[in-house]
Design a protein around this motif. Structure first.
Motif, short mmCIF file in Angstrom:
data_model
loop_
_atom_site.label_atom_id
_atom_site.label_comp_id
_atom_site.label_asym_id
_atom_site.label_seq_id
_atom_site.Cartn_x
_atom_site.Cartn_y
_atom_site.Cartn_z
N ALA A 312 0.82 -1.21 0.00
CA ALA A 312 0.00 0.00 0.00
C ALA A 312 0.86 1.26 0.00
CB ALA A 312 -0.93 -0.01 1.21
N VAL A 313 1.99 1.22 0.71
CA VAL A 313 2.89 2.37 0.73
C VAL A 313 3.45 2.65 -0.67
CG1 VAL A 313 5.14 3.18 1.57
CG2 VAL A 313 3.51 2.18 3.16
N ILE A 314 3.84 1.61 -1.37
CA ILE A 314 4.38 1.78 -2.73
C ILE A 314 3.34 2.38 -3.65
CG2 ILE A 314 5.28 0.54 -4.73
CD1 ILE A 314 6.49 -1.49 -2.75
N ILE A 315 2.11 1.88 -3.59
CA ILE A 315 1.04 2.38 -4.46
C ILE A 315 0.76 3.85 -4.18
CG2 ILE A 315 -1.42 2.17 -5.00
CD1 ILE A 315 -1.17 -0.82 -4.42
N THR A 316 0.61 4.21 -2.93
CA THR A 316 0.28 5.60 -2.60
C THR A 316 1.42 6.56 -2.93
OG1 THR A 316 0.97 5.15 -0.31
CG2 THR A 316 -1.37 5.00 -0.81
N SER A 317 2.66 6.10 -2.82
CA SER A 317 3.81 6.95 -3.17
C SER A 317 3.79 7.30 -4.65
CB SER A 317 5.12 6.26 -2.82
OG SER A 317 5.24 6.05 -1.43
N LEU A 318 3.47 6.32 -5.48
CA LEU A 318 3.42 6.57 -6.93
C LEU A 318 2.25 7.49 -7.29
CD1 LEU A 318 4.24 2.97 -8.26
CD2 LEU A 318 5.78 4.95 -8.04
N VAL A 319 1.12 7.33 -6.63
CA VAL A 319 -0.03 8.21 -6.89
C VAL A 319 0.29 9.64 -6.46
CG1 VAL A 319 -2.44 8.67 -6.29
CG2 VAL A 319 -1.69 6.33 -6.71
N LEU A 320 0.96 9.78 -5.34
CA LEU A 320 1.35 11.11 -4.86
C LEU A 320 2.29 11.78 -5.85
CD1 LEU A 320 1.42 13.27 -2.64
CD2 LEU A 320 3.28 11.99 -1.56
N SER A 321 3.24 11.03 -6.37
CA SER A 321 4.16 11.58 -7.38
C SER A 321 3.40 12.06 -8.61
CB SER A 321 5.19 10.52 -7.78
OG SER A 321 6.04 10.21 -6.70
N LEU A 322 2.44 11.27 -9.04
CA LEU A 322 1.66 11.63 -10.22
C LEU A 322 0.89 12.94 -10.02
CD1 LEU A 322 0.54 10.84 -13.04
CD2 LEU A 322 -1.28 9.61 -11.85
N SER A 347 -1.46 11.61 0.07
CA SER A 347 -0.57 12.00 1.16
C SER A 347 -1.09 11.50 2.51
CB SER A 347 -0.41 13.53 1.19
OG SER A 347 -1.64 14.17 1.45
N SER A 348 -2.39 11.56 2.72
CA SER A 348 -2.94 11.08 3.99
C SER A 348 -2.77 9.57 4.11
CB SER A 348 -4.42 11.45 4.11
OG SER A 348 -5.19 10.82 3.09
N SER A 349 -2.97 8.85 3.01
CA SER A 349 -2.75 7.40 3.03
C SER A 349 -1.31 7.07 3.37
CB SER A 349 -3.12 6.80 1.67
OG SER A 349 -4.48 6.98 1.37
N LEU A 350 -0.38 7.84 2.80
CA LEU A 350 1.03 7.57 3.03
C LEU A 350 1.43 7.89 4.46
CD1 LEU A 350 3.53 6.53 1.67
CD2 LEU A 350 4.01 8.83 0.82
N PHE A 351 0.91 8.97 5.01
CA PHE A 351 1.20 9.29 6.41
C PHE A 351 0.69 8.18 7.34
CE2 PHE A 351 1.93 13.91 5.54
CZ PHE A 351 3.11 14.01 6.25
N THR A 352 -0.54 7.75 7.11
CA THR A 352 -1.14 6.72 7.96
C THR A 352 -0.39 5.40 7.84
OG1 THR A 352 -3.31 7.75 7.71
CG2 THR A 352 -3.26 5.46 8.47
N LEU A 353 -0.11 4.99 6.61
CA LEU A 353 0.55 3.72 6.38
C LEU A 353 2.00 3.72 6.86
CD1 LEU A 353 -0.84 3.05 2.79
CD2 LEU A 353 -1.44 1.78 4.87
N SER A 354 2.64 4.88 6.84
CA SER A 354 4.03 4.97 7.33
C SER A 354 4.09 4.69 8.82
CB SER A 354 4.61 6.36 7.02
OG SER A 354 4.70 6.58 5.63
N ASP A 355 3.11 5.18 9.58
CA ASP A 355 3.07 4.88 11.01
C ASP A 355 2.86 3.39 11.26
OD1 ASP A 355 3.42 7.54 11.51
OD2 ASP A 355 1.35 7.94 12.10
N VAL A 356 1.97 2.80 10.47
CA VAL A 356 1.71 1.36 10.60
C VAL A 356 2.95 0.56 10.21
CG1 VAL A 356 0.26 -0.56 9.84
CG2 VAL A 356 -0.74 1.71 10.15
N LEU A 357 3.62 0.98 9.14
CA LEU A 357 4.83 0.29 8.69
C LEU A 357 5.93 0.38 9.75
CD1 LEU A 357 6.09 -1.20 6.22
CD2 LEU A 357 7.00 1.03 5.50
N THR A 358 6.02 1.53 10.42
CA THR A 358 7.01 1.69 11.49
C THR A 358 6.79 0.69 12.61
OG1 THR A 358 7.16 4.07 11.00
CG2 THR A 358 8.00 3.32 13.15
#
Length: 426
Positions: A312-322, A347-358
């Motif tokens: 999910a982090v990879i997907i949201t990072s690419l969407v954010l870049s786009l 960006s909100s998905s990436l922030f949330t998922l980054s905490d979970v990934l940590t």
């Protein structure tokens, strides 16, 4: 079988979302809203502060980014302060520091004064509050941590939907000094949420030292040595040797750089495209719609194990870049609004998922030190976010190149995570 599974899931949710869990979630929500609201409000005030004190946008951007740097430095001491005074007391104190600091800003007579106030008072208050609230949330929720993290990050929705137009209204009505005073009044309120939340663990107490009966000088040396040893142990330097830490840091570095730059310069970017201040504030508020859905869109799938958090982090990072790379070709209100909503969603998905990934990669017991060190090394991201777009604008006369660089960053930052997945180290 399905009924039993759903019943068990409901029992786990009810157990974690008890009264104290809800208060902890409310506290985390308010801290996120406070952090995003202050940063976005300063972004709205950036043109007015530039006209008032200096002719260079990048100087004002640095003054604000200095606050962001102090946020990360102060976060490094959160573990020590938590052990000594307790999370609850420090969270209450940190929110009061933010309010008091913003009360002092209107008294400034130069951009240097504002930079000092933001760096010495407001920044440390935000830094301690952000780290401790995230760590407390991570220790309080287990099975539904993705959902809890997503709900807490919806506090950013409040900052996007309410703070930008509110500050623009305050600015138009009372000027930048009056607007800052009113913002300070709003920032005192989250202290109530910290008061309601209870600590699950007792406050740390230093053990009785076996040399208490020795000479005073000997006792002082032993105490100093013990405190120094405990300080090194508490800040957890060993976490810096782990590959997983740098994977998480890389992902968070990308989103923090982009988020700081977007919050500070997006209003000015819309001004340069020909949008009025009122229209710019309204478009920024549209990102709150995407931000709300982004906070919770992946939570049901990650909590149930249907989608890996790293995927999910990879997907949201690419969407954010786009959403940022194609910004230079959007000129009309509709396309700009759509990209703004897409930015908020990713960006909100990436922030949330980054905490979970940590939490997944480093464990719940090391959350405070992990968030502290990530924030400390993220100083470069915050500094670049406050300096680079303004410098590019002053050099080229446009923000287009800055937004292209911002767009490339999340895609590059996720490369270590992809390598970890390929090599099966994650």
């Amino acid at each position: 079988m399905g009924i039993c599974s759903r019943r068990s899931s409901m029992e786990e949710t009810t157990k974690e979302f008890n009264s104290n869990g809800c208060f902890i979630l409310l506290m985390s929500f308010s801290i996120v809203a406070l952090w995003g609201g202050v940063l976005k409000s300063l972004g709205v005030l950036l043109p007015a502060l530039t006209d008032q004190f200096t002719d260079h946008v990048w100087l004002t951007g640095i003054a604000i980014s200095v606050m962001v740097v102090s946020v990360n430095i102060a976060g490094l001491f959160s573990t020590l302060l938590k052990d000594k005074f307790g999370s609850r007391r420090m969270l209450i104190l940190s929110t009061f520091m933010v309010g008091v600091g913003l009360v002092l800003v209107p008294l400034a007579t130069s951009i240097k004064h504002i930079a000092v106030i933001l760096a010495v008072v407001v920044g440390p208050g935000l830094g301690i509050g952000v780290v401790l609230s995230k760590a407390t949330l991570g220790r309080s929720f287990s099975k539904r941590y993705s959902l809890a993290s997503g709900i807490s990050h919806t506090g950013q929705v409040l900052s996007l939907l309410a703070f930008a137009p509110m500050m623009q209204l305050f600015l138009d009505t009372y000027g930048w000094r009056g607007a800052t005073l009113l913002l300070a009044g709003v920032c005192f309120h989250p202290a109530v949420c910290a008061i309601l939340a209870r600590e699950n663990k007792p406050q740390y107490e230093l053990p009785v030292d076996q040399h208490d009966q020795q000479e005073p000088n000997s006792t002082c040396r032993v105490c100093l040595g013990s405190c120094f040893t405990r300080a090194l142990s508490t800040v957890d330097l060993r976490i810096l040797r782990q590959f997983n830490f740098w994977v998480v840091f890389s992902c968070i570095f990308g989103i923090r750089f982009v988020n700081t730059a977007w919050f500070l310069f997006y209003v000015s970017h819309l001004h340069s495209k020909g949008f009025s201040p009122q229209a710019s504030a309204a478009i920024c508020s549209a990102s709150g719609v995407g931000y709300f859905f982004g906070c919770v869109v992946f939570a049901p799938f990650v909590d149930r194990g249907l989608v890996k958090c790293s995927t999910a982090v990879i997907i949201t990072s690419l969407v954010l870049s786009l959403s940022l790379v194609v910004d230079q070709w959007s000129k009309d209100t509709l396309s700009v609004t759509v990209l703004t909503v897409l930015y908020g969603l990713s960006s909100s998905s990436l922030f949330t998922l980054s905490d979970v990934l940590t939490k997944e990669l480093l464990g719940r017991d090391r959350l405070t030190s992990a968030f502290s060190w990530i924030g400390f090394f993220g100083i470069l991201a915050e500094f670049l976010g406050g300096f680079l777009p303004g410098w590019i604008k002053d050099t080229t006369g446009s923000y287009d190149m800055a937004f292209v660089i911002m767009g490339i960053t999340p895609a590059v930052a996720v490369i270590p995570l992809v390598i970890g997945r390929i090599t099966k180290r994650i």
